[in-house]
Design a protein around this motif. Structure first.
Motif, PDB file in Angstrom:
ATOM      1  N   SER A   1       0.810  -1.226   0.000  1.00  0.00           N
ATOM      2  CA  SER A   1       0.000   0.000   0.000  1.00  0.00           C
ATOM      3  C   SER A   1       0.838   1.268   0.000  1.00  0.00           C
ATOM      4  O   SER A   1       0.397   2.303  -0.500  1.00  0.00           O
ATOM      5  CB  SER A   1      -0.954   0.009   1.202  1.00  0.00           C
ATOM      6  N   VAL A   2       2.055   1.213   0.529  1.00  0.00           N
ATOM      7  CA  VAL A   2       2.889   2.416   0.578  1.00  0.00           C
ATOM      8  C   VAL A   2       3.473   2.772  -0.785  1.00  0.00           C
ATOM      9  O   VAL A   2       3.879   3.912  -1.009  1.00  0.00           O
ATOM     10  CB  VAL A   2       4.028   2.302   1.623  1.00  0.00           C
ATOM     11  N   LYS A   3       3.490   1.824  -1.700  1.00  0.00           N
ATOM     12  CA  LYS A   3       4.089   2.060  -3.019  1.00  0.00           C
ATOM     13  C   LYS A   3       3.281   3.033  -3.876  1.00  0.00           C
ATOM     14  O   LYS A   3       3.759   3.484  -4.909  1.00  0.00           O
ATOM     15  CB  LYS A   3       4.257   0.739  -3.775  1.00  0.00           C
ATOM     16  N   ARG A   4       2.077   3.380  -3.446  1.00  0.00           N
ATOM     17  CA  ARG A   4       1.240   4.336  -4.187  1.00  0.00           C
ATOM     18  C   ARG A   4       1.771   5.757  -4.092  1.00  0.00           C
ATOM     19  O   ARG A   4       1.349   6.635  -4.837  1.00  0.00           O
ATOM     20  CB  ARG A   4      -0.196   4.331  -3.636  1.00  0.00           C
ATOM     21  N   PHE A   5       2.679   5.995  -3.167  1.00  0.00           N
ATOM     22  CA  PHE A   5       3.093   7.359  -2.851  1.00  0.00           C
ATOM     23  C   PHE A   5       4.583   7.589  -3.110  1.00  0.00           C
ATOM     24  O   PHE A   5       5.389   6.677  -2.984  1.00  0.00           O
ATOM     25  CB  PHE A   5       2.785   7.660  -1.375  1.00  0.00           C
ATOM     26  N   GLU A   6       4.909   8.837  -3.414  1.00  0.00           N
ATOM     27  CA  GLU A   6       6.312   9.203  -3.588  1.00  0.00           C
ATOM     28  C   GLU A   6       7.030   9.181  -2.243  1.00  0.00           C
ATOM     29  O   GLU A   6       8.159   8.715  -2.130  1.00  0.00           O
ATOM     30  CB  GLU A   6       6.403  10.591  -4.217  1.00  0.00           C
ATOM     31  N   TYR A   7       6.346   9.702  -1.194  1.00  0.00           N
ATOM     32  CA  TYR A   7       6.903   9.722   0.158  1.00  0.00           C
ATOM     33  C   TYR A   7       5.861   9.237   1.146  1.00  0.00           C
ATOM     34  O   TYR A   7       4.660   9.400   0.935  1.00  0.00           O
ATOM     35  CB  TYR A   7       7.325  11.151   0.559  1.00  0.00           C
ATOM     36  N   ILE A   8       6.349   8.676   2.249  1.00  0.00           N
ATOM     37  CA  ILE A   8       5.501   8.203   3.334  1.00  0.00           C
ATOM     38  C   ILE A   8       6.170   8.638   4.639  1.00  0.00           C
ATOM     39  O   ILE A   8       7.380   8.875   4.663  1.00  0.00           O
ATOM     40  CB  ILE A   8       5.289   6.672   3.247  1.00  0.00           C
ATOM     41  N   TYR A   9       5.385   8.780   5.711  1.00  0.00           N
ATOM     42  CA  TYR A   9       5.895   9.344   6.959  1.00  0.00           C
ATOM     43  C   TYR A   9       5.667   8.412   8.148  1.00  0.00           C
ATOM     44  O   TYR A   9       4.631   8.478   8.797  1.00  0.00           O
ATOM     45  CB  TYR A   9       5.207  10.686   7.234  1.00  0.00           C
TER      46      TYR A   9
ATOM     47  N   ASN B   1       5.567  12.208  18.859  1.00  0.00           N
ATOM     48  CA  ASN B   1       5.552  13.560  18.270  1.00  0.00           C
ATOM     49  C   ASN B   1       6.648  13.713  17.219  1.00  0.00           C
ATOM     50  O   ASN B   1       7.292  14.747  17.116  1.00  0.00           O
ATOM     51  CB  ASN B   1       5.702  14.629  19.361  1.00  0.00           C
ATOM     52  N   SER B   2       6.818  12.653  16.407  1.00  0.00           N
ATOM     53  CA  SER B   2       7.872  12.696  15.403  1.00  0.00           C
ATOM     54  C   SER B   2       7.485  11.889  14.173  1.00  0.00           C
ATOM     55  O   SER B   2       6.608  11.030  14.227  1.00  0.00           O
ATOM     56  CB  SER B   2       9.178  12.137  15.977  1.00  0.00           C
ATOM     57  N   ALA B   3       8.170  12.184  13.067  1.00  0.00           N
ATOM     58  CA  ALA B   3       7.998  11.428  11.826  1.00  0.00           C
ATOM     59  C   ALA B   3       9.233  11.648  10.965  1.00  0.00           C
ATOM     60  O   ALA B   3       9.984  12.602  11.162  1.00  0.00           O
ATOM     61  CB  ALA B   3       6.752  11.882  11.077  1.00  0.00           C
ATOM     62  N   VAL B   4       9.420  10.743  10.002  1.00  0.00           N
ATOM     63  CA  VAL B   4      10.525  10.872   9.060  1.00  0.00           C
ATOM     64  C   VAL B   4       9.970  10.696   7.645  1.00  0.00           C
ATOM     65  O   VAL B   4       9.097   9.878   7.420  1.00  0.00           O
ATOM     66  CB  VAL B   4      11.664   9.859   9.354  1.00  0.00           C
ATOM     67  N   ARG B   5      10.475  11.501   6.722  1.00  0.00           N
ATOM     68  CA  ARG B   5      10.010  11.474   5.329  1.00  0.00           C
ATOM     69  C   ARG B   5      10.894  10.521   4.529  1.00  0.00           C
ATOM     70  O   ARG B   5      12.096  10.749   4.388  1.00  0.00           O
ATOM     71  CB  ARG B   5      10.086  12.882   4.752  1.00  0.00           C
TER      72      ARG B   5
END
Length: 159
Positions: free
Chosen positions: A116-124, A131-135
């Protein structure tokens, strides 16, 4: 401490500049999407399941999906049974709301990335705190989490 651990992990990969830390909670897909100002589908959630022989299966999936029980059983040979918060912490060292699949050293944790993540250029995905995320691109997610393989075990929530 978990955020610091993951920041150091990404520093070694020369990718620490991709980490965002928020003044607000990003503990759920909706909260993370709001904190980042993106659609919830772009949030990568890390789902934790009981695996065979006291192992843990981590599945990283797009935020607009849910586990398809039939696909999960076909892929892993067992029913999808989520871990409790204490079990997640025991296996990964991360608390619910900040669970990620980075810097996992426990050999009993098996890491996968859902298609499912392959649909997007970036995922977080989260970075060990609520309180954090990485691109990351889907391929970077796969590599940085040292995933075993891409799997197809999710469906869109609307299905």
């Amino acid at each position: 401490m978990s955020l610091e651990r993951i920041t150091e992990y990404f520093r070694k990969l020369n990718m620490e500049d991709r980490i965002s830390v928020f003044d607000v909670s990003s503990a759920t897909v909706d909260l993370a999407a709001e904190a980042l100002g993106v659609d919830g589908a772009l949030i990568c959630k890390t789902l934790s399941f009981k695996g065979p022989d006291n192992t843990c299966i981590l599945v990283q999936a797009a935020g607009d999906t849910k586990i398809d029980n039939h696909k999960f059983k076909e892929t892993f040979g067992l029913k999808a049974k989520m871990l409790s918060g204490d079990e997640v912490y025991e296996y990964t060292g991360f608390r619910i709301g900040g669970v990620c699949a980075f810097d996992i050293t426990n050999p009993d944790v098996k890491i996968y990335v859902d298609e499912s993540v392959k649909r997007f250029e970036y995922i977080y995905p989260a970075c060990g705190s609520s309180n954090s995320a990485v691109r990351l691109t889907p391929d970077e997610l796969f590599t940085c989490s040292k995933a075993i393989s891409f799997v197809d075990v999710c469906k869109l929530k609307e299905e």
